[in-house]
Write an enzyme that holds these catalytic residues in place. Structure first.
Site, PDB file in Angstrom:
ATOM      1  N   HIS A  43       1.026  -1.256   0.172  1.00  0.00           N
ATOM      2  CA  HIS A  43       0.108   0.058  -0.107  1.00  0.00           C
ATOM      3  C   HIS A  43       0.910   1.388  -0.066  1.00  0.00           C
ATOM      4  O   HIS A  43       1.606   1.401   0.973  1.00  0.00           O
ATOM      5  CB  HIS A  43      -0.634   0.165   1.192  1.00  0.00           C
ATOM      6  CG  HIS A  43      -2.094  -0.678   1.049  1.00  0.00           C
ATOM      7  ND1 HIS A  43      -3.027  -0.760   1.986  1.00  0.00           N
ATOM      8  CD2 HIS A  43      -2.539  -1.792   0.088  1.00  0.00           C
ATOM      9  CE1 HIS A  43      -4.046  -1.681   1.614  1.00  0.00           C
ATOM     10  NE2 HIS A  43      -3.684  -2.278   0.475  1.00  0.00           N
ATOM     11  N   LYS A  94       1.207   0.026  14.949  1.00  0.00           N
ATOM     12  CA  LYS A  94       2.371  -0.037  15.552  1.00  0.00           C
ATOM     13  C   LYS A  94       2.798  -1.148  16.395  1.00  0.00           C
ATOM     14  O   LYS A  94       3.713  -1.471  16.431  1.00  0.00           O
ATOM     15  CB  LYS A  94       2.837   1.355  16.321  1.00  0.00           C
ATOM     16  CG  LYS A  94       2.810   2.585  15.413  1.00  0.00           C
ATOM     17  CD  LYS A  94       3.815   2.448  14.486  1.00  0.00           C
ATOM     18  CE  LYS A  94       3.673   3.503  13.277  1.00  0.00           C
ATOM     19  NZ  LYS A  94       4.249   2.864  11.992  1.00  0.00           N
ATOM     20  N   TYR A 154       3.748   6.504   9.798  1.00  0.00           N
ATOM     21  CA  TYR A 154       3.043   5.405   9.566  1.00  0.00           C
ATOM     22  C   TYR A 154       3.759   4.202   8.872  1.00  0.00           C
ATOM     23  O   TYR A 154       3.753   3.346   9.021  1.00  0.00           O
ATOM     24  CB  TYR A 154       1.843   5.969   8.742  1.00  0.00           C
ATOM     25  CG  TYR A 154       0.705   4.721   8.536  1.00  0.00           C
ATOM     26  CD1 TYR A 154       0.828   3.819   7.603  1.00  0.00           C
ATOM     27  CD2 TYR A 154      -0.330   4.915   9.407  1.00  0.00           C
ATOM     28  CE1 TYR A 154      -0.164   2.561   7.495  1.00  0.00           C
ATOM     29  CE2 TYR A 154      -1.296   3.864   9.664  1.00  0.00           C
ATOM     30  CZ  TYR A 154      -1.174   2.756   8.555  1.00  0.00           C
ATOM     31  OH  TYR A 154      -2.329   1.674   8.513  1.00  0.00           O
TER      32      TYR A 154
HETATM   33  P1  FAS Z   1       2.075 -11.367  22.109  1.00  0.00           P
HETATM   34  O1  FAS Z   1       1.138 -10.934  22.974  1.00  0.00           O
HETATM   35  O2  FAS Z   1       1.723 -11.237  20.545  1.00  0.00           O
HETATM   36  O3  FAS Z   1       2.681 -12.970  22.585  1.00  0.00           O
HETATM   37  C1  FAS Z   1       3.133 -13.054  23.736  1.00  0.00           C
HETATM   38  C2  FAS Z   1       2.941 -14.568  23.749  1.00  0.00           C
HETATM   39  O4  FAS Z   1       3.634 -14.848  25.228  1.00  0.00           O
HETATM   40  C3  FAS Z   1       1.618 -15.124  23.586  1.00  0.00           C
HETATM   41  O5  FAS Z   1       1.559 -16.047  22.737  1.00  0.00           O
HETATM   42  C4  FAS Z   1       1.357 -15.668  25.034  1.00  0.00           C
HETATM   43  O6  FAS Z   1       0.496 -16.827  25.184  1.00  0.00           O
HETATM   44  C5  FAS Z   1       2.556 -15.970  25.553  1.00  0.00           C
HETATM   45  N1  FAS Z   1       2.775 -15.937  27.103  1.00  0.00           N
HETATM   46  C6  FAS Z   1       2.192 -15.070  27.969  1.00  0.00           C
HETATM   47  N2  FAS Z   1       2.517 -15.229  29.264  1.00  0.00           N
HETATM   48  C7  FAS Z   1       3.386 -16.270  29.155  1.00  0.00           C
HETATM   49  C8  FAS Z   1       4.083 -17.137  30.053  1.00  0.00           C
HETATM   50  N3  FAS Z   1       3.931 -16.640  31.545  1.00  0.00           N
HETATM   51  N4  FAS Z   1       4.698 -18.083  29.692  1.00  0.00           N
HETATM   52  C9  FAS Z   1       4.638 -18.321  28.593  1.00  0.00           C
HETATM   53  N5  FAS Z   1       4.473 -17.661  27.524  1.00  0.00           N
HETATM   54  C10 FAS Z   1       3.652 -16.866  27.815  1.00  0.00           C
HETATM   55  N6  FAS Z   1      -1.249  -4.479  16.807  1.00  0.00           N
HETATM   56  C11 FAS Z   1      -1.185  -3.891  15.564  1.00  0.00           C
HETATM   57  O7  FAS Z   1      -0.170  -3.188  14.966  1.00  0.00           O
HETATM   58  N7  FAS Z   1      -2.528  -3.896  14.682  1.00  0.00           N
HETATM   59  C12 FAS Z   1      -3.599  -4.364  15.343  1.00  0.00           C
HETATM   60  O8  FAS Z   1      -4.700  -4.285  14.880  1.00  0.00           O
HETATM   61  C13 FAS Z   1      -3.482  -5.209  16.506  1.00  0.00           C
HETATM   62  N8  FAS Z   1      -4.548  -5.737  16.969  1.00  0.00           N
HETATM   63  C14 FAS Z   1      -4.692  -6.392  18.195  1.00  0.00           C
HETATM   64  C15 FAS Z   1      -5.699  -7.115  18.959  1.00  0.00           C
HETATM   65  C16 FAS Z   1      -5.573  -7.495  20.139  1.00  0.00           C
HETATM   66  C17 FAS Z   1      -6.866  -8.195  20.654  1.00  0.00           C
HETATM   67  C18 FAS Z   1      -4.534  -7.608  20.942  1.00  0.00           C
HETATM   68  C19 FAS Z   1      -4.155  -8.265  22.415  1.00  0.00           C
HETATM   69  C20 FAS Z   1      -3.247  -6.843  20.313  1.00  0.00           C
HETATM   70  C21 FAS Z   1      -3.387  -6.254  19.084  1.00  0.00           C
HETATM   71  N9  FAS Z   1      -2.345  -5.840  18.260  1.00  0.00           N
HETATM   72  C22 FAS Z   1      -2.185  -5.222  17.261  1.00  0.00           C
HETATM   73  C23 FAS Z   1      -1.051  -5.822  18.902  1.00  0.00           C
HETATM   74  C24 FAS Z   1      -0.299  -7.065  18.682  1.00  0.00           C
HETATM   75  O9  FAS Z   1      -0.263  -7.399  17.332  1.00  0.00           O
HETATM   76  C25 FAS Z   1       1.050  -7.041  19.559  1.00  0.00           C
HETATM   77  O10 FAS Z   1       1.603  -5.903  19.297  1.00  0.00           O
HETATM   78  C26 FAS Z   1       1.949  -8.253  18.980  1.00  0.00           C
HETATM   79  O11 FAS Z   1       1.468  -9.409  19.139  1.00  0.00           O
HETATM   80  C27 FAS Z   1       3.191  -8.046  19.814  1.00  0.00           C
HETATM   81  O12 FAS Z   1       3.930  -9.522  19.882  1.00  0.00           O
HETATM   82  P2  FAS Z   1       4.647 -10.053  20.980  1.00  0.00           P
HETATM   83  O13 FAS Z   1       5.315  -9.061  21.599  1.00  0.00           O
HETATM   84  O14 FAS Z   1       4.962 -11.179  20.660  1.00  0.00           O
HETATM   85  O15 FAS Z   1       3.512 -10.382  21.999  1.00  0.00           O
HETATM   86  C1  PHB Z   2      -5.912  -4.560  11.011  1.00  0.00           C
HETATM   87  O1  PHB Z   2      -6.341  -5.235  11.758  1.00  0.00           O
HETATM   88  O2  PHB Z   2      -6.048  -4.830   9.746  1.00  0.00           O
HETATM   89  C2  PHB Z   2      -5.185  -2.995  11.351  1.00  0.00           C
HETATM   90  C3  PHB Z   2      -5.469  -2.664  12.550  1.00  0.00           C
HETATM   91  C4  PHB Z   2      -5.087  -1.364  13.202  1.00  0.00           C
HETATM   92  C5  PHB Z   2      -4.677  -0.596  11.999  1.00  0.00           C
HETATM   93  C6  PHB Z   2      -4.614  -0.962  10.738  1.00  0.00           C
HETATM   94  C7  PHB Z   2      -5.005  -2.127  10.276  1.00  0.00           C
HETATM   95  O3  PHB Z   2      -4.167   0.794  12.457  1.00  0.00           O
END
Ligand code: FAS
Ligand code: PHB
Length: 396
Positions: free
Chosen positions: A79, A303, A391
């Site tokens: 994009h 982010k 962005y």
């Molecule tokens: P993660 O949370 O992905 O991974 C951490 C891992 O550690 C998990 O698998 C968990 O099960 C494990 N864990 C936890 N406690 C533990 C323990 N005690 N022992 C062993 N393992 C353990 N970011 C965006 O940029 N755009 C989005 O639209 C977006 N939507 C999101 C929606 C939701 C509901 C959430 C929660 C986050 C969202 N995020 C989004 C942010 C998300 O993408 C995170 O930034 C990304 O998953 C970060 O990756 P990790 O740091 O690996 O953390």
């Molecule tokens: C997506 O889940 O596609 C997503 C979420 C947040 C953004 C952009 C894309 O800011």
């Protein structure tokens, strides 16, 4: 898989098998650094999560370096810009023209699949469904990680611990009280997200500001769309029928998009709370925090996942320098280096969230300021350039 016995040893113990933990373990493996990764959930559970969708250019390059970019390069969508909308009228921010870059649309779910496939190909040591993970002697030269798995107690002797266990993990809690400083803002609303097997309403994303609340039109591929609407914190996903969701989305997005919108059954529907959070420092002794374990951003700036990637880059480079050159400068400056980029992304995510959402306690003056900010953004190349460079991702 890890040995059944109670004692193992490795160079870097990684807690958390999300994008941060998996990517770090892959990069270290390619450098010949041994790791064991501990994940609380099953692999299927981790792979069933629907989360991020936008990859910055730095993340894309790092995935290619890790040898996990080939499917992304085929199935990902480039994009060169995004749309914003004010009261149902859209306008475009041209990343390419203004900031010389673009982003890649490729779901975190797919990215996690690719990382697991790569880890399997290298016969990585990943232990799923662990519990009672605890870090011992983090501030000594010989840290240990204890955990329980399949009813047995285990201990890993290691040289470093990477806390990649997300916001609700245990790693951050191992930074002593008095050392750890946390900064937080919890937003008074959430995002109700829907995934549907329908063609995206637009060729690029649409971030819509409306009197009724924020809405976002995103996608995963030409047949899979991702939509969000801002909802009050006390609402539940089950409170929303698909029809009610589509009707509300139509009210908030540009009129032409609302007319084009193809609706369908939701295959996933959930509400994500929004929070800004930073934990400092991101290091304590030989424990290093990465990704959501150290910081959370509201998804308005796309982010979260990308900050996890830049943390991993910095820690990977620091550990590489330690093992190859016996030089700990990268490790000693990791927290300061990572936080410098984290805080800039926190600022951007907070700014985008403030700009585009309706806040329940907003005064009339606040609302006028928001409208003036949006009109300034619509009319100013300088303002649009600033949004574009943030962005697509500030440099590492
Ligand atoms: P993660 O949370 O992905 O991974 C951490 C891992 O550690 C998990 O698998 C968990 O099960 C494990 N864990 C936890 N406690 C533990 C323990 N005690 N022992 C062993 N393992 C353990 N970011 C965006 O940029 N755009 C989005 O639209 C977006 N939507 C999101 C929606 C939701 C509901 C959430 C929660 C986050 C969202 N995020 C989004 C942010 C998300 O993408 C995170 O930034 C990304 O998953 C970060 O990756 P990790 O740091 O690996 O953390
Ligand atoms: C997506 O889940 O596609 C997503 C979420 C947040 C953004 C952009 C894309 O800011």
């Amino acid at each position: 898989m890890a040995k059944a016995s109670g004692k193992s040893r490795t160079q870097v113990a990684i807690i958390g098998g999300g994008p941060a933990g998996l990517l770090l373990s892959q990069l270290l493996h390619l450098d010949g650094v041994d790791t064991i990764l501990l994940e609380r959930r099953s692999r299927d559970y981790v792979l069933g999560r629907i989360r991020a969708g936008v990859l910055e250019r730095g993340t894309v390059e790092l995935l290619r370096t890790a040898g996990v970019g080939s499917r992304m390069d085929v199935e990902g969508i480039n994009h060169d810009g995004t749309y914003l909308a004010i009261a149902n009228e859209g306008f475009r921010i041209d990343f390419k023209r203004l900031a010389g870059g673009s982003v890649m649309i490729y779901g975190q779910t797919e990215l996690t699949h690719d990382l697991y496939d790569a880890r399997d190909a290298l016969e990585a040591r990943i232990v799923h469904e662990v519990d009672d993970v605890r870090i011992e002697c983090a501030d000594s030269a010989r840290p240990r990680v204890g955990y329980r798995h399949a009813g047995n107690d285990h201990v890993i002797d290691c040289e470093f611990v990477a806390g990649c266990d997300g916001f609700h993990g245990v790693s951050r809690k191992h930074i002593p009280v008095g050392v750890l400083r946390e900064f937080e803002r919890v937003y008074p609303f959430g995002w109700l997200g829907v995934l549907s097997r329908t063609p995206p309403v637009s060729d690029e994303l649409i971030y819509a500001s409306h009197e009724r609340g924020f809405a976002l039109c995103s996608m995963r591929n030409p047949k899979l769309s991702r939509y969000y609407i801002q909802v009050p914190l006390d609402e539940k996903a089950d409170d929303w029928s698909d029809g009610a969701f589509w009707d509300e989305l139509r009210r908030r997005i540009p009129h032409d998009a609302a007319e084009r919108l193809v609706t369908g059954e939701s295959i996933e529907k959930s509400i994500a709370p929004l929070r800004s959070h930073v934990a400092e420092p991101m290091r304590h002794g030989r424990l290093f925090l990465c990704g959501d374990a150290a910081h959370i951003v509201p998804p308005t700036g796309a982010k979260g996942l990308n900050l996890a990637a830049s943390d991993v880059y910095y820690l990977w480079q620091a550990l590489r320098r330690h093992y190859r050159e016996r030089d700990d400068h990268g490790l000693d400056t990791y927290s300061e280096t990572a936080l410098a980029r984290v805080w800039k992304a926190e600022r951007f995510s907070w700014t985008m969230t403030k700009l585009l959402h309706r806040f329940p306690d907003q005064s009339d003056f606040d609302r006028r300021m928001q409208q003036a900010e949006l009109e300034y953004l619509r009319s100013s190349t300088a303002a649009q350039t600033s949004l574009a460079e943030n962005y697509i991702g500030l440099p590492y």
